[in-house]
Design an enzyme around this catalytic site. Structure first.
Site, PDB file in Angstrom:
ATOM      1  N   ASP A 230      19.692  12.244 -14.812  1.00 50.63           N
ATOM      2  CA  ASP A 230      20.671  12.047 -13.877  1.00 50.63           C
ATOM      3  C   ASP A 230      20.747  13.289 -13.016  1.00 50.63           C
ATOM      4  O   ASP A 230      20.482  14.431 -13.540  1.00 50.63           O
ATOM      5  CB  ASP A 230      21.946  11.995 -14.372  1.00 50.63           C
ATOM      6  CG  ASP A 230      22.010  10.406 -14.935  1.00 50.63           C
ATOM      7  OD1 ASP A 230      21.159   9.464 -14.729  1.00 50.63           O
ATOM      8  OD2 ASP A 230      22.769   9.903 -15.939  1.00 50.63           O
TER       9      ASP A 230
HETATM   10  N1  URA Z   1      20.993   8.720 -20.183  1.00 49.23           N
HETATM   11  C1  URA Z   1      22.078   9.170 -18.948  1.00 49.23           C
HETATM   12  O1  URA Z   1      22.966   8.636 -19.120  1.00 49.23           O
HETATM   13  N2  URA Z   1      21.657  10.012 -18.449  1.00 49.23           N
HETATM   14  C2  URA Z   1      20.481  10.649 -18.198  1.00 49.23           C
HETATM   15  O2  URA Z   1      20.111  11.633 -17.403  1.00 49.23           O
HETATM   16  C3  URA Z   1      19.466  10.403 -19.194  1.00 49.23           C
HETATM   17  C4  URA Z   1      20.043   9.318 -20.155  1.00 49.23           C
END
Ligand code: URA
Length: 237
Positions: free
Chosen positions: A106
């Site tokens: 993310d």
């Molecule tokens: N899980 C999440 O919630 N975000 C990420 O970036 C990776 C795994």
């Protein structure tokens, strides 16, 4: 490998641009089989001939593998979709090598992100069939307890009906844990903790398969994977 122009070959390592490679050659810093070569257009077979820059042998690989310590605020994408992408953290000569991120983090997630131009291996590493572990350090609101570990281990069903495979949760403190996932669904770690009523306030990927985030790599910096590290990734698939 076929014979290639020396300047192109040097640029293919991703360490220098074509123009920099040309300058190094013209200034006599490049040797082929121990002899300085000053003509950038000289054709060389990198498998058969030893090429050195400043006396250091270059290892030519067909593919590039990079470990990036992703900071928050960057999209795991190759194209700008309204914000800076992880490609902006690479020098121009690497951006020209058609690299792409191996999976996504993310925008606000930090940590280990691999980039490569080797589609086959990248795809295999991400395939749910391969069960390559991804380990995340998470800081959450609310106190973590054994019941959270059990819920993760059983395989959670999220509010929207999404079935998660069993996952590991190691509690480091009341608000910190290490999560091990074998899959990579959208916002998965955040959604799993949200389902437990413990929203994630900070997330960082610390390992992927047998590769851990290099502790010497500052946030925003990258390095090339070593031959050993690439071999170890191949062993996973
Ligand atoms: N899980 C999440 O919630 N975000 C990420 O970036 C990776 C795994």
């Amino acid at each position: 490998m076929e014979k290639q122009r020396l300047d192109k070959l040097i640029a293919s390592t991703g360490r220098w641009s074509r123009r920099e490679g040309k300058c190094l050659i013209q200034q006599g810093h490049v040797t082929v089989e121990g002899t300085p070569v000053r003509a950038p257009e000289t054709k060389v077979d990198p498998q058969e001939q030893e090429v050195c820059v400043h006396g250091q042998r270059l290892l030519f690989r067909e593919f590039i593998w990079v470990m990036l310590h992703k900071p928050g605020g960057y999209l795991s994408a190759t194209e700008d979709r309204g914000g800076p992408t992880v490609m902006d953290l690479l020098p121009p000569e690497l951006r020209r090598q058609h690299l792409f991120p191996v999976g996504r983090l993310d925008k606000d997630t930090e940590g280990l992100l691999l980039l490569t131009n080797e589609g086959g291996l990248a795809h295999s590493l991400l395939s749910p069939k391969r069960h390559v572990d991804k380990v995340y350090y998470a800081r959450v609101e609310g106190g973590l307890g054994q019941e959270d570990c059990q819920a993760f281990a059983q395989g959670m069903i999220l509010g929207d009906g999404l079935h998660c495979q069993p996952a590991g949760l190691e509690i480091l403190s009341a608000t910190e844990g290490l999560v091990t996932l074998r899959e990579g669904k959208f916002h998965q770690v955040k959604r799993m903790f949200a389902c437990r009523g413990k929203p994630v306030v900070y997330l960082k990927r610390v390992a992927m398969g047998n590769l851990t985030l290099d502790p010497d790599l500052p946030k925003g910096a990258f390095r090339f994977l070593t031959d050993n590290e690439i071999e170890n990734l191949r062993k996973l698939v």
